[in-house]
Design a protein around this motif. Structure first.
Motif, PDB file in Angstrom:
ATOM      1  N   ILE A   1       3.517  14.354  -4.712  1.00  0.00           N
ATOM      2  CA  ILE A   1       4.644  13.409  -4.744  1.00  0.00           C
ATOM      3  C   ILE A   1       4.784  12.801  -6.132  1.00  0.00           C
ATOM      4  O   ILE A   1       5.888  12.626  -6.637  1.00  0.00           O
ATOM      5  CB  ILE A   1       4.445  12.292  -3.705  1.00  0.00           C
ATOM      6  CG1 ILE A   1       4.270  12.919  -2.330  1.00  0.00           C
ATOM      7  CG2 ILE A   1       5.613  11.337  -3.706  1.00  0.00           C
ATOM      8  CD1 ILE A   1       4.112  11.928  -1.239  1.00  0.00           C
TER       9      ILE A   1
ATOM     10  N   VAL B   1      10.916   8.746  -3.363  1.00  0.00           N
ATOM     11  CA  VAL B   1      11.485   9.978  -3.939  1.00  0.00           C
ATOM     12  C   VAL B   1      12.977  10.038  -3.608  1.00  0.00           C
ATOM     13  O   VAL B   1      13.812  10.353  -4.459  1.00  0.00           O
ATOM     14  CB  VAL B   1      10.752  11.222  -3.388  1.00  0.00           C
ATOM     15  CG1 VAL B   1      11.546  12.487  -3.654  1.00  0.00           C
ATOM     16  CG2 VAL B   1       9.376  11.346  -4.015  1.00  0.00           C
TER      17      VAL B   1
ATOM     18  N   GLU C   1       6.580  14.635   9.315  1.00  0.00           N
ATOM     19  CA  GLU C   1       5.397  13.919   8.829  1.00  0.00           C
ATOM     20  C   GLU C   1       5.066  12.737   9.749  1.00  0.00           C
ATOM     21  O   GLU C   1       3.911  12.500  10.071  1.00  0.00           O
ATOM     22  CB  GLU C   1       5.659  13.466   7.391  1.00  0.00           C
ATOM     23  CG  GLU C   1       4.735  12.412   6.823  1.00  0.00           C
ATOM     24  CD  GLU C   1       3.282  12.793   6.865  1.00  0.00           C
ATOM     25  OE1 GLU C   1       2.982  13.987   6.795  1.00  0.00           O
ATOM     26  OE2 GLU C   1       2.449  11.877   6.990  1.00  0.00           O
TER      27      GLU C   1
ATOM     28  N   TYR D   1      -1.635  13.620  -2.670  1.00  0.00           N
ATOM     29  CA  TYR D   1      -0.558  12.728  -3.063  1.00  0.00           C
ATOM     30  C   TYR D   1      -0.046  13.053  -4.464  1.00  0.00           C
ATOM     31  O   TYR D   1       1.018  12.610  -4.867  1.00  0.00           O
ATOM     32  CB  TYR D   1      -1.023  11.273  -2.984  1.00  0.00           C
ATOM     33  CG  TYR D   1      -1.150  10.810  -1.556  1.00  0.00           C
ATOM     34  CD1 TYR D   1      -0.114  10.126  -0.945  1.00  0.00           C
ATOM     35  CD2 TYR D   1      -2.278  11.106  -0.805  1.00  0.00           C
ATOM     36  CE1 TYR D   1      -0.218   9.737   0.377  1.00  0.00           C
ATOM     37  CE2 TYR D   1      -2.374  10.720   0.506  1.00  0.00           C
ATOM     38  CZ  TYR D   1      -1.352  10.036   1.099  1.00  0.00           C
ATOM     39  OH  TYR D   1      -1.434   9.671   2.406  1.00  0.00           O
TER      40      TYR D   1
ATOM     41  N   PHE E   1      11.553  16.502   6.558  1.00  0.00           N
ATOM     42  CA  PHE E   1      10.107  16.413   6.314  1.00  0.00           C
ATOM     43  C   PHE E   1       9.555  15.078   6.786  1.00  0.00           C
ATOM     44  O   PHE E   1       8.486  15.008   7.392  1.00  0.00           O
ATOM     45  CB  PHE E   1       9.792  16.616   4.831  1.00  0.00           C
ATOM     46  CG  PHE E   1       8.346  16.421   4.529  1.00  0.00           C
ATOM     47  CD1 PHE E   1       7.417  17.379   4.911  1.00  0.00           C
ATOM     48  CD2 PHE E   1       7.887  15.278   3.916  1.00  0.00           C
ATOM     49  CE1 PHE E   1       6.073  17.190   4.674  1.00  0.00           C
ATOM     50  CE2 PHE E   1       6.543  15.080   3.681  1.00  0.00           C
ATOM     51  CZ  PHE E   1       5.639  16.041   4.065  1.00  0.00           C
TER      52      PHE E   1
ATOM     53  N   LEU F   1       2.474  19.367   0.551  1.00  0.00           N
ATOM     54  CA  LEU F   1       2.084  18.315   1.492  1.00  0.00           C
ATOM     55  C   LEU F   1       1.737  18.913   2.861  1.00  0.00           C
ATOM     56  O   LEU F   1       0.764  18.522   3.499  1.00  0.00           O
ATOM     57  CB  LEU F   1       3.211  17.290   1.634  1.00  0.00           C
ATOM     58  CG  LEU F   1       3.458  16.418   0.405  1.00  0.00           C
ATOM     59  CD1 LEU F   1       4.671  15.531   0.610  1.00  0.00           C
ATOM     60  CD2 LEU F   1       2.250  15.537   0.118  1.00  0.00           C
TER      61      LEU F   1
ATOM     62  N   ARG G   1      -5.475   4.190  -0.024  1.00  0.00           N
ATOM     63  CA  ARG G   1      -5.786   5.344  -0.883  1.00  0.00           C
ATOM     64  C   ARG G   1      -6.341   4.798  -2.192  1.00  0.00           C
ATOM     65  O   ARG G   1      -6.268   3.605  -2.458  1.00  0.00           O
ATOM     66  CB  ARG G   1      -4.527   6.176  -1.156  1.00  0.00           C
ATOM     67  CG  ARG G   1      -4.278   7.285  -0.175  1.00  0.00           C
ATOM     68  CD  ARG G   1      -4.038   6.754   1.185  1.00  0.00           C
ATOM     69  NE  ARG G   1      -3.763   7.798   2.171  1.00  0.00           N
ATOM     70  CZ  ARG G   1      -3.631   7.565   3.457  1.00  0.00           C
ATOM     71  NH1 ARG G   1      -3.772   6.345   3.935  1.00  0.00           N
ATOM     72  NH2 ARG G   1      -3.365   8.534   4.286  1.00  0.00           N
TER      73      ARG G   1
ATOM     74  N   LEU H   1       6.199   6.843  -0.100  1.00  0.00           N
ATOM     75  CA  LEU H   1       6.405   7.608  -1.325  1.00  0.00           C
ATOM     76  C   LEU H   1       7.583   8.569  -1.182  1.00  0.00           C
ATOM     77  O   LEU H   1       8.376   8.730  -2.112  1.00  0.00           O
ATOM     78  CB  LEU H   1       5.131   8.381  -1.695  1.00  0.00           C
ATOM     79  CG  LEU H   1       4.039   7.542  -2.348  1.00  0.00           C
ATOM     80  CD1 LEU H   1       2.749   8.327  -2.472  1.00  0.00           C
ATOM     81  CD2 LEU H   1       4.465   7.059  -3.718  1.00  0.00           C
ATOM     82  N   ILE H   2       7.706   9.204   0.003  1.00  0.00           N
ATOM     83  CA  ILE H   2       8.852  10.099   0.204  1.00  0.00           C
ATOM     84  C   ILE H   2      10.153   9.282   0.158  1.00  0.00           C
ATOM     85  O   ILE H   2      11.162   9.709  -0.409  1.00  0.00           O
ATOM     86  CB  ILE H   2       8.740  10.833   1.563  1.00  0.00           C
ATOM     87  CG1 ILE H   2       7.537  11.760   1.574  1.00  0.00           C
ATOM     88  CG2 ILE H   2       9.998  11.628   1.865  1.00  0.00           C
ATOM     89  CD1 ILE H   2       7.699  13.025   0.813  1.00  0.00           C
TER      90      ILE H   2
ATOM     91  N   MET I   1       7.007  20.518  -3.460  1.00  0.00           N
ATOM     92  CA  MET I   1       6.240  19.325  -3.065  1.00  0.00           C
ATOM     93  C   MET I   1       6.003  19.313  -1.557  1.00  0.00           C
ATOM     94  O   MET I   1       4.892  19.074  -1.083  1.00  0.00           O
ATOM     95  CB  MET I   1       7.008  18.070  -3.484  1.00  0.00           C
ATOM     96  CG  MET I   1       6.430  16.796  -2.935  1.00  0.00           C
ATOM     97  SD  MET I   1       7.527  15.394  -3.034  1.00  0.00           S
ATOM     98  CE  MET I   1       8.685  15.753  -1.740  1.00  0.00           C
TER      99      MET I   1
ATOM    100  N   LEU J   1       1.693   5.348   3.554  1.00  0.00           N
ATOM    101  CA  LEU J   1       1.874   5.533   2.112  1.00  0.00           C
ATOM    102  C   LEU J   1       2.716   6.777   1.821  1.00  0.00           C
ATOM    103  O   LEU J   1       3.610   6.767   0.978  1.00  0.00           O
ATOM    104  CB  LEU J   1       0.512   5.653   1.419  1.00  0.00           C
ATOM    105  CG  LEU J   1       0.582   5.816  -0.088  1.00  0.00           C
ATOM    106  CD1 LEU J   1       1.218   4.614  -0.756  1.00  0.00           C
ATOM    107  CD2 LEU J   1      -0.790   6.058  -0.682  1.00  0.00           C
ATOM    108  N   LEU J   2       2.437   7.844   2.568  1.00  0.00           N
ATOM    109  CA  LEU J   2       3.175   9.082   2.356  1.00  0.00           C
ATOM    110  C   LEU J   2       4.659   8.870   2.647  1.00  0.00           C
ATOM    111  O   LEU J   2       5.534   9.280   1.883  1.00  0.00           O
ATOM    112  CB  LEU J   2       2.603  10.184   3.259  1.00  0.00           C
ATOM    113  CG  LEU J   2       2.939  11.614   2.886  1.00  0.00           C
ATOM    114  CD1 LEU J   2       2.534  11.906   1.464  1.00  0.00           C
ATOM    115  CD2 LEU J   2       2.260  12.582   3.821  1.00  0.00           C
TER     116      LEU J   2
END
Lengths: 465, 69
Positions: free
Chosen positions: A130, B48, B32, A127, B28, A169, A70, B44-45, A165, B40-41
């Motif tokens: 997030i 979090v 996902e 993104y 989630f 997404l 990304r 990142l989750i 969020m 990456l998602l």
């Protein structure tokens, strides 16, 4: 060297270093203020993606930085927004240096600013949801550092942001599926529903805004104001990115109607409920909701010039809520409460705070010759053509808010005591309040300055100009 | 995810709120992974969730100070 390294990674890494200085309050605050001001100056001075020759050496600051496939992209058009984000952080840090007991704020403020910039720069822009959630989590540390009265507002805040969020997404995933086939009505309505829920939770739209006044009342009002303002500005920019990227979304009548209705309900309820509050912190919270409602209405008018109104509101809002929060923080510091019963006549002791509070409140209320007025007028003009009912709603909401402002004034001056000094005696805060008041008056007298700035913020959004 | 949201409706302590959010986010993550499998998602989750766990520490510390325990 690339722009995202300068304006995202360096301040973020430095902010983690500033956590170590939390026991040295003065050093931490001064370092953080210098860091943020340097970021503002760099955003004004440094050219991005242009070759510059200095002392016989050519150098170029690239706009792109890759991360796991990304990209973080800060182009020259976005430098205005970057400068604004760090300027706001610097403004709040100077204020908090004197008024707040928080020792984590010098570390958290640049980190929040860096994450907001990252949320604007990240591609694909989904993104950003997030990154904005990470801002909310950082804010948690800020609020739980100080002993507050109750946790309910902050807990509701983090809960709603997290749910929002996830909806955003999901919406991104759905959008990637129907990107090429906008004729599928069922898929489009599904996207609109999920997008509406995502932004509803994230942006504290009606009826998901109960945490805003709770947080403004229970926590340090000045810091709560910072978190809510910067987050909502970041989320609005994310909303603009959605509209910029998808033409069918931009032209969707359902979305525009939904935004107009939601925004109008926020203005009316925020304005009227503020008139019945007995806590100046809660009035601040309801004013934030009302102001947010104006932004949502402008977003609903995006095809008829609403984008300029939306960006035009950013500077007056930041100035007004900045000096209003500063004045409240001063009262909160001295009286440990913002309940009206404890504040009778306190406005007479340091007149400058009373002046700051009133100018800010009436600017938010849309008093002529103050910074908030030109946008209110333009918004009303736009609404008389496209949605007259929403125009009436704004008038009703603003009326309710004016009553709240008069109530604050009567509380703060109602006592037998004589008027005290004009200045508070604290040079930093006095300069900051005078600076804010003067700017609000100047922007009210010469709205073209704000319009020019607003159109600069709009530069990255080609379809919304 | 649904069970996370349902738990949220019955929360009484900060512990329960953060744990409900964790359950919600885990749901989630699983969806996902099935949908897109973006590393990456997921990372990142995960970040979090770790940050929320840290926040839990702050929340409980403040709550226990407030309660005087």
């Amino acid at each position: 060297m690339s722009a995202p390294i300068i304006w995202i990674l360096i301040p973020f890494i430095t902010s983690t270093g500033l956590i170590l200085l939390r026991n040295h309050r003065k050093t931490a605050y001064l370092s953080s203020i210098v860091l943020n001001i340097s970021m503002v100056l760099l955003a004004i001075i440094l050219p991005v993606d242009k070759v510059v020759r200095t002392g016989g050496v050519d150098y170029k600051i690239a706009s792109t930085f890759g991360l796991f496939g990304r990209e973080l992209i800060i182009q020259s058009q976005e430098q205005v927004i970057v400068a604004l984000v760090y300027a706001v952080a610097a403004f709040w840090l100077i204020g908090a240096f004197t008024t707040s007991r928080s020792s984590l704020f010098p570390a958290v403020a640049p980190a929040i600013a860096a994450l907001i910039v990252a949320s604007i720069a990240v591609q694909p822009f989904l993104y950003a949801a997030i990154l904005l959630e990470l801002v909310a989590i950082l804010a948690l540390a800020l609020f739980f550092e100080l002993p507050g009265s109750s946790n309910t507002g902050v807990l509701r805040f983090i809960t709603f942001q997290t749910i929002g969020m996830v909806f955003l997404l999901f919406c991104g995933w759905l959008l990637s599926g129907i990107d090429t086939a906008p004729s599928d009505m069922v898929a489009m309505s599904r996207v609109l529903l999920i997008l509406g829920l995502g932004f509803g939770f994230f942006l504290a739209l009606f009826p998901f805004y109960s945490w805003v006044p709770m947080m403004a009342e229970q926590e340090d009002t000045f810091l709560a104001g910072y978190v809510i303002l910067v987050m909502q500005t970041g989320i609005l920019i994310l909303g603009m990115q959605f509209l910029e990227s998808y033409a069918w979304l931009r032209n969707s009548n359902e979305l525009q109607r939904g935004l107009l209705i939601s925004g109008s309900v926020m203005v009316v309820t925020g304005g009227i409920w503020s008139a019945f509050q007995k806590d100046l912190g809660r009035i601040y919270g309801y004013a934030l909701i009302m102001e947010n409602g104006f932004s949502v209405i402008s977003l609903g008018l995006i095809t008829s010039g609403g984008s300029l109104l939306l960006t035009g509101m950013i500077i007056p809002r930041i100035l007004a809520f900045g000096i209003w929060g500063l004045s409240l923080a001063n009262y909160q510091g001295h009286h440990n409460s913002l309940h009206v019963d404890n504040l009778h006549g306190v406005g007479k002791t340091s007149v400058i705070f009373l002046l700051g509070l009133l100018v800010a409140q009436f600017s938010v209320g849309g008093l002529p010759l103050l910074a908030g007025f030109p946008q209110r007028l333009a918004l009303l003009q736009a609404l008389t053509v496209s949605a007259p009912l929403a125009g009436w709603a704004i008038l009703v909401g603003s009326g309710g808010f004016w009553i709240a402002a008069w109530m604050s004034l009567s509380t703060l001056v109602r006592s037998e005591e004589k008027w005290g000094r004009f200045l508070s005696g604290n040079l930093r805060v006095d300069i900051l309040v005078i600076f804010g008041v003067v700017l609000i008056v100047i922007l009210g007298l010469f709205p073209a300055i704000d319009t020019k700035f607003a159109s600069n913020i709009l530069l990255p959004f080609i379809h919304l100009q | 995810m649904l069970s996370g949201v349902l738990f949220l409706n019955f929360y009484h302590t900060p512990w329960q709120v953060v744990l409900s959010i964790m359950i919600f986010l885990s749901g989630f993550e699983i969806i996902e992974y099935g949908l897109e499998n973006s590393l990456l998602l997921l990372l990142l989750i995960g970040l979090v969730k770790v940050s929320l766990a840290l926040a839990l520490f702050f929340i409980v510390r403040r709550e226990s100070r407030r309660m005087g325990t």
